[in-house]
Scaffold this motif. Sequence first.
Motif, mmCIF file in Angstrom:
data_model
loop_
_atom_site.group_PDB
_atom_site.id
_atom_site.type_symbol
_atom_site.label_atom_id
_atom_site.label_comp_id
_atom_site.label_asym_id
_atom_site.label_seq_id
_atom_site.Cartn_x
_atom_site.Cartn_y
_atom_site.Cartn_z
ATOM 1 N N THR A 21 72.688 69.012 49.866
ATOM 2 C CA THR A 21 72.406 69.641 50.690
ATOM 3 C C THR A 21 72.566 69.068 51.765
ATOM 4 O OG1 THR A 21 71.436 71.639 49.456
ATOM 5 C CG2 THR A 21 70.623 71.454 51.821
ATOM 6 N N LEU A 22 72.812 69.170 52.813
ATOM 7 C CA LEU A 22 73.084 68.639 54.145
ATOM 8 C C LEU A 22 71.909 69.300 54.962
ATOM 9 C CD1 LEU A 22 76.144 66.564 53.493
ATOM 10 C CD2 LEU A 22 73.793 65.517 53.124
ATOM 11 N N TYR A 66 84.924 70.627 46.416
ATOM 12 C CA TYR A 66 83.239 71.030 46.643
ATOM 13 C C TYR A 66 83.433 72.615 47.035
ATOM 14 C CZ TYR A 66 80.663 67.271 45.712
ATOM 15 O OH TYR A 66 79.947 65.837 44.965
ATOM 16 N N HIS A 67 82.302 73.635 47.265
ATOM 17 C CA HIS A 67 82.139 74.982 48.494
ATOM 18 C C HIS A 67 81.406 74.578 49.158
ATOM 19 C CE1 HIS A 67 84.626 77.547 45.112
ATOM 20 N NE2 HIS A 67 85.920 77.199 45.641
ATOM 21 N N ALA A 68 80.882 75.604 50.278
ATOM 22 C CA ALA A 68 80.130 75.341 50.979
ATOM 23 C C ALA A 68 79.170 76.335 50.664
ATOM 24 C CB ALA A 68 80.849 75.315 52.332
ATOM 25 N N VAL A 69 77.775 76.377 50.840
ATOM 26 C CA VAL A 69 76.914 77.357 51.041
ATOM 27 C C VAL A 69 75.989 77.125 51.660
ATOM 28 C CG1 VAL A 69 75.658 79.009 49.155
ATOM 29 C CG2 VAL A 69 77.535 77.864 48.443
ATOM 30 N N PRO A 70 75.874 78.548 53.045
ATOM 31 C CA PRO A 70 75.605 77.481 54.265
ATOM 32 C C PRO A 70 74.455 77.972 53.669
ATOM 33 C CG PRO A 70 76.818 80.094 54.853
ATOM 34 C CD PRO A 70 77.615 79.509 52.902
ATOM 35 N N THR A 75 71.745 74.183 57.498
ATOM 36 C CA THR A 75 71.314 73.473 56.732
ATOM 37 C C THR A 75 72.576 73.524 55.618
ATOM 38 O OG1 THR A 75 70.683 74.399 54.740
ATOM 39 C CG2 THR A 75 69.304 72.831 55.883
ATOM 40 N N VAL A 76 73.507 73.310 54.535
ATOM 41 C CA VAL A 76 75.055 74.528 54.190
ATOM 42 C C VAL A 76 74.316 73.188 52.559
ATOM 43 C CG1 VAL A 76 76.107 72.337 55.067
ATOM 44 C CG2 VAL A 76 77.093 74.411 53.728
ATOM 45 N N THR A 77 75.051 73.470 52.145
ATOM 46 C CA THR A 77 74.652 73.398 49.695
ATOM 47 C C THR A 77 76.470 73.510 49.651
ATOM 48 O OG1 THR A 77 72.333 73.761 49.517
ATOM 49 C CG2 THR A 77 74.304 72.764 47.662
#
Length: 114
Positions: A21-22, A66-70, A75-77
Amino acid sequence: MSKYEPLRRFLRHRRHNDDLTLTFFEIERIIGAPLPKAVGKAEWWSNAPPKDRYEVQRNAWLDAGYHAVPGPKETVTFRRADTSSRPAGSEALSERGAPPEGLRQEASGGTIIK
């Protein structure tokens, strides 16, 4: 080179396969530029096959596997994707480059952003 190439390299060179998570700020540090206002829209983080103006950044995380999950609060994981869903040719792309300048990963898997 895409503005999001440093993000692709950063994700590709992670030592661990766990989720990451960023914050938007951390992503801006990685790419060395501000993110557009559209990052607040769920479709900007879509993992669907590219068919709109959001293709460039999507390719960065998909090519890295990767897949992005907001998430909440800017943040996005990034979650490890099934490698069978990676775009054709992504293996060749993933071997180029190194983690962006100013970033390193600790042996424990943590990320340090200078």
